[in-house]
Design a protein around this motif. Sequence first.
Motif, mmCIF file in Angstrom:
data_model
loop_
_atom_site.group_PDB
_atom_site.id
_atom_site.type_symbol
_atom_site.label_atom_id
_atom_site.label_comp_id
_atom_site.label_asym_id
_atom_site.label_seq_id
_atom_site.Cartn_x
_atom_site.Cartn_y
_atom_site.Cartn_z
ATOM 1 N N LYS A 1 -22.054 101.615 -90.466
ATOM 2 C CA LYS A 1 -23.491 101.098 -89.587
ATOM 3 C C LYS A 1 -23.590 100.565 -88.185
ATOM 4 O O LYS A 1 -24.228 101.005 -87.128
ATOM 5 C CB LYS A 1 -25.000 100.579 -90.202
ATOM 6 C CG LYS A 1 -26.211 100.459 -89.850
ATOM 7 C CD LYS A 1 -27.190 100.319 -90.003
ATOM 8 C CE LYS A 1 -28.524 100.280 -89.847
ATOM 9 N NZ LYS A 1 -29.627 100.259 -90.457
ATOM 10 N N SER B 1 -21.386 102.541 -85.166
ATOM 11 C CA SER B 1 -22.462 104.042 -84.637
ATOM 12 C C SER B 1 -23.698 103.660 -83.529
ATOM 13 O O SER B 1 -24.513 104.288 -83.586
ATOM 14 C CB SER B 1 -22.430 104.459 -85.877
ATOM 15 O OG SER B 1 -24.218 103.605 -86.785
ATOM 16 N N ASP C 1 -29.622 95.880 -88.305
ATOM 17 C CA ASP C 1 -30.775 96.423 -89.178
ATOM 18 C C ASP C 1 -31.391 96.038 -88.157
ATOM 19 O O ASP C 1 -32.836 96.936 -87.026
ATOM 20 C CB ASP C 1 -31.384 96.009 -90.381
ATOM 21 C CG ASP C 1 -30.933 96.296 -91.630
ATOM 22 O OD1 ASP C 1 -30.026 97.978 -91.132
ATOM 23 O OD2 ASP C 1 -30.767 96.394 -92.983
ATOM 24 N N ALA D 1 -30.522 97.619 -84.911
ATOM 25 C CA ALA D 1 -30.529 99.151 -85.100
ATOM 26 C C ALA D 1 -32.544 99.648 -84.332
ATOM 27 O O ALA D 1 -31.998 100.395 -83.970
ATOM 28 C CB ALA D 1 -29.733 99.493 -86.262
#
Length: 327
Positions: free
Chosen positions: A41, A44, A275, A278
């Motif tokens: 993650k 990305s 998180d 993101a």
Amino acid sequence: MAVAEAEVVSALTADSAGTAATPGAAAAPQAQLSKAALAAKLLSLSGVFAVHKPKGPTSAELLNRLKEKLLAEAGMPSPEWNKRQRQTLKIGHGGTLDSAAQGVLVVGIGRGTKMLTSMLSGSKRYIAIGELGKATDTLDSTGKVTDEKPYDKITQEDIEGILQKFTGNIMQVPPLYSALKKDGQRLSTLMKRGEAVEARPARLVTVYSIALLRFQPPLFTLDVECGGGFYIRSLVNDIGKELSSCAHVLELTRTKQGPFTLEEHALPEDRWTIDDIAQSLEHCTSLLPDELAFKKPKSEKSSDQALSYEYITLSETKREEDEIKTL
């Protein structure tokens, strides 16, 4: 599937084919799988977001701290990851704030590092507290006092009356203590070494608006919105001279850069998680002009890249005039 995830799944399959594993042995592969997912993650992530830089660290130091926290959360700093992963994490900032300043620091991650140049030419907004009566060699509170002049006759009306002279397209001389370079080295570095440094010629900069928020002698507070390449320190120094006194920056806060504001978009350090970033990237993408926003890239095969952890600061780019100067 990412290389690390494939290896973890293979390990779990091998365990299930053999004898029953102990509870402790089962927990370790599961934790490893979770780290693999976090790493995937992290790698990305792509785009720009904002963090809150406090007083103390330089922008580069803060960027390193951010990078280390993200890599640690994903379990990527370990030697095992170094051997198995073959991808690049790129992260950089789009506009230096000096160690004495605080506020919005725009960060690019992944392909977002290529978008940072636009942050340099966009508008910035600052709240600056200046102190009348004292000049310093750095033009801020971190330097040595080089001159003292009376200020007791200066009024609020005097300051408000001269601000128009510093609005619009104006000529400004950059400070000697700055990120501008001579022979590949920053002027501030040369100055600290005691080497002779010539003042740079005045250059054209833009001030969109400037207002006096309060005046409590010897302190005065300004709200300034300006373009790229502008020095708040030089502004406060020039205001002091215009008032037949002298002045330096006592405190500086960047409250806005481009579409990112300190109150709404700048992530504090306790939210520097994969998180949270993101989510911030998704929100911040909607704030950017269409020509800067881009769609999320498709996953790339990790075997096509070599592993490296790095940060990119635009002060190291080939075009010196593209560097952001705030203090």
